[in-house]
Write an enzyme that holds these catalytic residues in place. Structure first.
Site, mmCIF file in Angstrom:
data_model
loop_
_atom_site.group_PDB
_atom_site.id
_atom_site.type_symbol
_atom_site.label_atom_id
_atom_site.label_comp_id
_atom_site.label_asym_id
_atom_site.label_seq_id
_atom_site.Cartn_x
_atom_site.Cartn_y
_atom_site.Cartn_z
ATOM 1 N N ASP A 1 1.050 -1.262 -0.045
ATOM 2 C CA ASP A 1 0.125 0.158 0.075
ATOM 3 C C ASP A 1 1.018 1.227 0.010
ATOM 4 O OD1 ASP A 1 -1.778 -1.988 0.368
ATOM 5 O OD2 ASP A 1 -3.035 -0.944 2.157
ATOM 6 N N ASP B 1 -15.485 -3.512 0.596
ATOM 7 C CA ASP B 1 -14.913 -3.022 2.085
ATOM 8 C C ASP B 1 -16.158 -2.960 3.202
ATOM 9 O OD1 ASP B 1 -12.510 -3.146 0.745
ATOM 10 O OD2 ASP B 1 -12.807 -1.292 -0.002
#
Ligand SMILES: O=C(O)c1ccccc1N[C@@H]1O[C@H](COP(=O)(O)O)[C@@H](O)[C@H]1O
Length: 241
Positions: A11, A130
């Site tokens: 990330d 998510d």
């Protein structure tokens, strides 16, 4: 039975490889160069890299140059996420040479566009679901975006090829994956599911592997690798069948 695919995560925030806790902006721990991290996972035997542009996901800029550099340097398949919300960002993402992209916010806010790109690009499009509880979250996980199961039914009907399911309450916590959520999602879709959030141990990976017959195809591993809870080589061995 096919083996569970492992997708080590890189990330990127402000040019650095980071891990967040619960995806909260400001909770970053930095782990240095994204390219070095990605090359390390590749050398350790990864077949996939899960690469996220967190600034693009949060709307605080982007790391397009770094993302392109990392994707271009990989011999392995790359799944690219973060800020892919319109034709321009999708074209730029696909042009990096990634194997597939993962759409989050767009699936909640631009359903017609998502249906169109699913029809155009097939399995190069995955949708990231998510969730907090069963509520989807978008825009850097800061806004509610509807019910998980209603959205899943819509995306299934539109031909979505694959889902990446993240339990935000688990993400970056090393508390173990939400196996119940994964089972529940697999029970309502025949599309493959990639598990994300909470992996802390080799036993967690073995537990996710047991869900392969139910439809779990892969698992994203982030914090546990950076925190050296186990090595990627050990993880690959643990899920080998
Ligand atoms: O991966 C994270 O930790 C993360 C945290 C906060 C927001 C997004 C995060 N990652 C991934 O980004 C895409 C969503 O981006 P967008 O909504 O399409 O711009 C999704 O794959 C998240 O899992």
């Amino acid at each position: 039975m096919p083996k569970l695919e492992l997708l080590p995560a890189v990330d990127v925030r402000d040019g650095q490889a980071v891990r967040l806790v619960h995806g909260e902006s400001g909770s970053e721990t930095s782990y240095g160069s994204p390219l070095d991290a990605a090359l390390a996972w590749q050398s350790a035997g990864a077949e996939w890299l899960h690469l996220v542009d967190l600034d693009a996901a949060f709307g605080t800029g982007d790391n397009r140059d770094v993302i392109s550099e990392v994707t271009g340097a990989m011999d392995i398949k790359v799944e690219l996420s973060g800020g892919i919300r319109d034709d321009a960002s999708l074209e730029a993402a696909l042009a990096t040479g990634c194997r597939r992209v993962n759409l989050g916010t767009a699936a909640l806010e631009s359903p017609e566009w998502v249906a169109k790109v699913i029809a155009e690009h097939g399995d190069r499009i995955a949708v990231g679901l998510d969730v907090r509880g069963t509520t989807l979250r978008g825009r850097g996980w800061t806004r509610d975006g509807g019910d998980l199961y209603e959205t899943l039914a819509r995306l299934d009907a539109e031909g979505c090829a694959r889902y990446v399911v993240t339990d935000i309450a688990k993400d970056g916590t090393l508390e173990g994956p939400n196996l119940g959520l994964l089972r529940d999602v697999c029970a309502v879709t025949d599309r493959p599911v990639v598990a994300s959030g909470g992996v802390s141990s080799l036993d967690d990976l073995r537990a996710i592997s047991l869900l392969v017959p139910e439809g779990v195809e892969g698992a994203i591993v982030g914090k546990a690798l950076y925190a050296k809870a186990f090595t990627l080589e050990e993880a690959l061995k643990a899920v080998a069948v």
